[in-house]
Design a protein around this motif. Structure first.
Motif, PDB file in Angstrom:
ATOM      1  N   ASP A  64       0.843  -1.200   0.000  1.00 22.69           N
ATOM      2  CA  ASP A  64       0.000   0.000   0.000  1.00 22.69           C
ATOM      3  C   ASP A  64       0.877   1.249   0.000  1.00 22.69           C
ATOM      4  OD1 ASP A  64      -2.371   1.372  -0.155  1.00 22.69           O
ATOM      5  OD2 ASP A  64      -2.691   1.416   2.006  1.00 22.69           O
ATOM      6  N   CYS A  65       1.755   1.334  -0.971  1.00 26.70           N
ATOM      7  CA  CYS A  65       2.632   2.496  -1.125  1.00 26.70           C
ATOM      8  C   CYS A  65       2.721   2.801  -2.609  1.00 26.70           C
ATOM      9  CB  CYS A  65       4.010   2.202  -0.539  1.00 26.70           C
ATOM     10  SG  CYS A  65       5.188   3.545  -0.746  1.00 26.70           S
ATOM     11  N   ARG A  66       2.360   4.007  -2.990  1.00 31.03           N
ATOM     12  CA  ARG A  66       2.391   4.415  -4.394  1.00 31.03           C
ATOM     13  C   ARG A  66       3.232   5.677  -4.548  1.00 31.03           C
ATOM     14  NH1 ARG A  66       0.061   0.378  -3.894  1.00 31.03           N
ATOM     15  NH2 ARG A  66      -1.751  -0.453  -4.930  1.00 31.03           N
ATOM     16  N   ILE A  67       3.906   5.783  -5.695  1.00 27.56           N
ATOM     17  CA  ILE A  67       4.645   6.986  -6.061  1.00 27.56           C
ATOM     18  C   ILE A  67       4.034   7.527  -7.346  1.00 27.56           C
ATOM     19  CG2 ILE A  67       6.864   7.921  -6.813  1.00 27.56           C
ATOM     20  CD1 ILE A  67       8.243   5.818  -5.076  1.00 27.56           C
ATOM     21  N   VAL A  68       3.631   8.790  -7.313  1.00 29.77           N
ATOM     22  CA  VAL A  68       3.066   9.454  -8.483  1.00 29.77           C
ATOM     23  C   VAL A  68       4.158  10.328  -9.099  1.00 29.77           C
ATOM     24  CG1 VAL A  68       1.300  11.067  -9.309  1.00 29.77           C
ATOM     25  CG2 VAL A  68       0.749   9.442  -7.488  1.00 29.77           C
ATOM     26  N   PHE A  69       4.300  10.240 -10.420  1.00 34.25           N
ATOM     27  CA  PHE A  69       5.378  10.962 -11.097  1.00 34.25           C
ATOM     28  C   PHE A  69       4.997  11.290 -12.531  1.00 34.25           C
ATOM     29  CE2 PHE A  69       5.928   6.488 -11.897  1.00 34.25           C
ATOM     30  CZ  PHE A  69       6.322   6.410 -13.226  1.00 34.25           C
ATOM     31  N   SER A  70       5.828  12.099 -13.156  1.00 32.70           N
ATOM     32  CA  SER A  70       5.702  12.354 -14.592  1.00 32.70           C
ATOM     33  C   SER A  70       7.082  12.225 -15.216  1.00 32.70           C
ATOM     34  CB  SER A  70       5.117  13.746 -14.856  1.00 32.70           C
ATOM     35  OG  SER A  70       5.993  14.743 -14.406  1.00 32.70           O
ATOM     36  N   ILE A  71       7.100  11.901 -16.484  1.00 34.09           N
ATOM     37  CA  ILE A  71       8.353  11.831 -17.232  1.00 34.09           C
ATOM     38  C   ILE A  71       8.370  13.026 -18.165  1.00 34.09           C
ATOM     39  CG2 ILE A  71       9.730  10.510 -18.867  1.00 34.09           C
ATOM     40  CD1 ILE A  71       8.461   7.969 -17.705  1.00 34.09           C
ATOM     41  N   GLU A  72       9.384  13.865 -18.005  1.00 34.58           N
ATOM     42  CA  GLU A  72       9.458  15.114 -18.765  1.00 34.58           C
ATOM     43  C   GLU A  72      10.844  15.286 -19.365  1.00 34.58           C
ATOM     44  OE1 GLU A  72       8.239  18.293 -16.174  1.00 34.58           O
ATOM     45  OE2 GLU A  72       6.441  17.224 -15.536  1.00 34.58           O
ATOM     46  N   LYS A  73      10.943  16.211 -20.308  1.00 34.44           N
ATOM     47  CA  LYS A  73      12.234  16.550 -20.920  1.00 34.44           C
ATOM     48  C   LYS A  73      12.866  17.683 -20.126  1.00 34.44           C
ATOM     49  CE  LYS A  73      12.792  14.650 -25.198  1.00 34.44           C
ATOM     50  NZ  LYS A  73      13.895  13.828 -25.529  1.00 34.44           N
ATOM     51  N   ASP A  74      14.150  17.537 -19.787  1.00 40.10           N
ATOM     52  CA  ASP A  74      14.907  18.598 -19.140  1.00 40.10           C
ATOM     53  C   ASP A  74      15.260  19.617 -20.217  1.00 40.10           C
ATOM     54  OD1 ASP A  74      16.947  20.249 -18.096  1.00 40.10           O
ATOM     55  OD2 ASP A  74      17.549  18.692 -16.692  1.00 40.10           O
ATOM     56  N   ILE A  75      14.871  20.860 -20.024  1.00 41.72           N
ATOM     57  CA  ILE A  75      15.085  21.912 -21.020  1.00 41.72           C
ATOM     58  C   ILE A  75      16.566  22.131 -21.287  1.00 41.72           C
ATOM     59  CG2 ILE A  75      14.728  24.357 -21.530  1.00 41.72           C
ATOM     60  CD1 ILE A  75      12.205  24.159 -19.747  1.00 41.72           C
ATOM     61  N   ASP A  76      17.384  22.082 -20.244  1.00 42.60           N
ATOM     62  CA  ASP A  76      18.814  22.367 -20.386  1.00 42.60           C
ATOM     63  C   ASP A  76      19.571  21.244 -21.094  1.00 42.60           C
ATOM     64  OD1 ASP A  76      18.390  24.770 -19.031  1.00 42.60           O
ATOM     65  OD2 ASP A  76      18.777  23.839 -17.089  1.00 42.60           O
ATOM     66  N   GLU A  80      15.492  12.941 -20.671  1.00 37.40           N
ATOM     67  CA  GLU A  80      14.260  12.680 -19.939  1.00 37.40           C
ATOM     68  C   GLU A  80      14.569  12.594 -18.444  1.00 37.40           C
ATOM     69  OE1 GLU A  80      12.380   9.147 -21.437  1.00 37.40           O
ATOM     70  OE2 GLU A  80      11.137  10.340 -22.776  1.00 37.40           O
ATOM     71  N   VAL A  81      13.707  13.202 -17.639  1.00 34.79           N
ATOM     72  CA  VAL A  81      13.839  13.128 -16.182  1.00 34.79           C
ATOM     73  C   VAL A  81      12.515  12.640 -15.598  1.00 34.79           C
ATOM     74  CG1 VAL A  81      15.588  14.930 -15.981  1.00 34.79           C
ATOM     75  CG2 VAL A  81      13.193  15.554 -15.867  1.00 34.79           C
ATOM     76  N   ILE A  82      12.599  12.036 -14.431  1.00 34.00           N
ATOM     77  CA  ILE A  82      11.409  11.586 -13.715  1.00 34.00           C
ATOM     78  C   ILE A  82      11.141  12.593 -12.610  1.00 34.00           C
ATOM     79  CG2 ILE A  82      10.404   9.759 -12.311  1.00 34.00           C
ATOM     80  CD1 ILE A  82      12.289   7.811 -13.772  1.00 34.00           C
ATOM     81  N   VAL A  83      10.020  13.282 -12.701  1.00 30.82           N
ATOM     82  CA  VAL A  83       9.638  14.281 -11.705  1.00 30.82           C
ATOM     83  C   VAL A  83       8.720  13.602 -10.691  1.00 30.82           C
ATOM     84  CG1 VAL A  83       8.557  16.520 -11.318  1.00 30.82           C
ATOM     85  CG2 VAL A  83       9.833  16.111 -13.429  1.00 30.82           C
ATOM     86  N   LEU A  84       9.222  13.445  -9.470  1.00 28.92           N
ATOM     87  CA  LEU A  84       8.471  12.775  -8.405  1.00 28.92           C
ATOM     88  C   LEU A  84       7.522  13.779  -7.761  1.00 28.92           C
ATOM     89  CD1 LEU A  84      11.527  10.884  -6.950  1.00 28.92           C
ATOM     90  CD2 LEU A  84       9.767   9.961  -8.446  1.00 28.92           C
ATOM     91  N   LEU A  85       6.238  13.454  -7.763  1.00 20.65           N
ATOM     92  CA  LEU A  85       5.219  14.403  -7.312  1.00 20.65           C
ATOM     93  C   LEU A  85       4.609  14.069  -5.956  1.00 20.65           C
ATOM     94  CD1 LEU A  85       3.476  14.679 -10.767  1.00 20.65           C
ATOM     95  CD2 LEU A  85       5.061  16.331  -9.742  1.00 20.65           C
ATOM     96  N   ASP A  86       4.394  12.780  -5.679  1.00 21.87           N
ATOM     97  CA  ASP A  86       3.707  12.431  -4.427  1.00 21.87           C
ATOM     98  C   ASP A  86       4.017  10.975  -4.065  1.00 21.87           C
ATOM     99  OD1 ASP A  86       2.129  12.785  -2.210  1.00 21.87           O
ATOM    100  OD2 ASP A  86       0.230  12.904  -3.292  1.00 21.87           O
ATOM    101  N   VAL A  87       3.929  10.685  -2.796  1.00 17.81           N
ATOM    102  CA  VAL A  87       4.093   9.309  -2.304  1.00 17.81           C
ATOM    103  C   VAL A  87       3.125   9.130  -1.134  1.00 17.81           C
ATOM    104  CG1 VAL A  87       5.980   9.878  -0.730  1.00 17.81           C
ATOM    105  CG2 VAL A  87       5.729   7.537  -1.525  1.00 17.81           C
ATOM    106  N   GLY A  88       2.565   7.933  -1.044  1.00 17.13           N
ATOM    107  CA  GLY A  88       1.649   7.657   0.057  1.00 17.13           C
ATOM    108  C   GLY A  88       0.845   6.409  -0.230  1.00 17.13           C
ATOM    109  N   THR A  89      -0.184   6.192   0.579  1.00 21.00           N
ATOM    110  CA  THR A  89      -1.063   5.047   0.355  1.00 21.00           C
ATOM    111  C   THR A  89      -1.909   5.307  -0.885  1.00 21.00           C
ATOM    112  OG1 THR A  89      -2.885   5.932   1.647  1.00 21.00           O
ATOM    113  CG2 THR A  89      -1.236   4.620   2.843  1.00 21.00           C
ATOM    114  N   HIS A  90      -2.567   4.270  -1.350  1.00 18.84           N
ATOM    115  CA  HIS A  90      -3.445   4.378  -2.523  1.00 18.84           C
ATOM    116  C   HIS A  90      -4.440   5.512  -2.348  1.00 18.84           C
ATOM    117  CE1 HIS A  90      -6.873   3.346  -5.076  1.00 18.84           C
ATOM    118  NE2 HIS A  90      -5.998   2.776  -5.875  1.00 18.84           N
TER     119      HIS A  90
END
Length: 94
Positions: A64-76, A80-90
């Motif tokens: 019962d542990c989830r990580i929410v993220f997005s995969i984006e392009k680093d402008i510089d 591709e980078v993984i932007v970690l947005l949130d972590v917690g239970t479902h």
């Protein structure tokens, strides 16, 4: 290998989540290492989200542990980078 970018919201929710169960710290760290190597590894169960979280992705770091993220392009660097947005239970992250 992709770089991980930790947002302030992710850091805050991670501290709060781990405070409830110290054993989760190691599991989260292992999951982040695996994400950097291969974010689509079957062990992680990475999947796209829909609804209000459409455009984001999630992976599992335990029962019962989830990580929410997005995969984006680093402008510089144009990498591709993984932007970690949130972590917690479902229920907390969705």
């Amino acid at each position: 290998m992709r770089n991980l970018v930790l947002t302030s919201k992710f850091k805050r929710s991670s501290r709060k989540f781990v405070k409830r169960n110290a054993l989760l710290q190691e599991r989260i760290e292992e999951t982040l290492q695996q994400m950097a190597l291969d974010v689509f590894a079957p062990k992680l169960g990475t999947h796209r989200l829909s609804g209000k979280l459409s455009g984001l992705q999630s992976c599992s770091c335990g029962y019962d542990c989830r990580i929410v993220f997005s995969i984006e392009k680093d402008i510089d660097t144009d990498d591709e980078v993984i932007v970690l947005l949130d972590v917690g239970t479902h229920d907390e992250v969705y």
